[in-house]
Design an enzyme around this catalytic site. Structure first.
Site, PDB file in Angstrom:
ATOM      1  N   PRO A  65       0.845  -1.196   0.000  1.00 25.03           N
ATOM      2  CA  PRO A  65       0.000   0.000   0.000  1.00 25.03           C
ATOM      3  C   PRO A  65       0.882   1.249   0.000  1.00 25.03           C
ATOM      4  O   PRO A  65       1.828   1.343   0.779  1.00 25.03           O
ATOM      5  CB  PRO A  65      -0.791  -0.100   1.305  1.00 25.03           C
ATOM      6  CG  PRO A  65      -0.582  -1.482   1.815  1.00 25.03           C
ATOM      7  CD  PRO A  65       0.672  -1.991   1.205  1.00 25.03           C
ATOM      8  N   HIS A  66       0.569   2.175  -0.889  1.00 24.39           N
ATOM      9  CA  HIS A  66       1.371   3.386  -0.973  1.00 24.39           C
ATOM     10  C   HIS A  66       0.507   4.542  -1.462  1.00 24.39           C
ATOM     11  O   HIS A  66      -0.501   4.327  -2.133  1.00 24.39           O
ATOM     12  CB  HIS A  66       2.583   3.185  -1.893  1.00 24.39           C
ATOM     13  CG  HIS A  66       2.221   2.772  -3.283  1.00 24.39           C
ATOM     14  ND1 HIS A  66       1.880   1.472  -3.608  1.00 24.39           N
ATOM     15  CD2 HIS A  66       2.127   3.478  -4.433  1.00 24.39           C
ATOM     16  CE1 HIS A  66       1.607   1.397  -4.895  1.00 24.39           C
ATOM     17  NE2 HIS A  66       1.747   2.606  -5.417  1.00 24.39           N
TER      18      HIS A  66
END
Length: 154
Positions: free
Chosen positions: A67-68
């Protein structure tokens, strides 16, 4: 060149994290970062992570998600690593549930640096031996140390 070990801390390395759902995991990530870095709002982090997931899942396969997102007010990249107590559905490319997450939050203007960090994470997690070591880490400190060791070629 910035390295993952420079933006990850033992305090943002967690094992046996209760998952439950993709949304719950993203909430826990946001709360973790905001707890350690109070200048950031957990709700804003959560909303940015969810918005990024809507563009396409960050579940890459082999039980891994990265996740970014970009984050307003962020001056330098921030990372976290979590090993969940049980895998959760993350809409991964291979359909496999996710139990190992590397998080990357970057400044809104970040470009090449952001991509370089994503490359480092992906290259590290492409190795089955590294994934096995990370999954077998008994403590948060051990999880963090494995990342540092791998970055240093060990």
């Amino acid at each position: 060149m910035i390295r993952l070990e420079q933006i990850l801390t033992p305090g943002r390395s967690l094992v046996n994290v209760p998952g439950g759902s993709k949304k719950r995991v993203l909430e826990q990530i946001a709360n973790l970062v905001a707890r350690e870095l109070p200048e950031f709002d957990a709700q804003t982090i959560f909303e940015n992570l969810v918005a990024r997931e809507k563009l396409g899942s960050t579940g890459f396969g082999n039980g891994i998600a990265i996740p970014h997102c970009r984050l307003s007010g962020c001056q330098s990249p921030i990372s976290a690593v979590l090993h969940l107590d049980a895998p959760v559905d993350f809409d991964a490319l291979d359909g496999a549930p996710v139990d190992l997450l590397f998080v990357l939050l970057v400044p809104e203007a970040a470009t090449e640096e952001h991509l370089e960090l994503l490359r480092q994470i992906a290259a590290m997690l492409d190795r089955a031996d590294v994934r096995d070591r990370l999954r077998s880490a008994p403590t948060a400190e051990a999880l963090y140390q494995i990342v540092v060791d791998v970055q240093n070629g060990q």
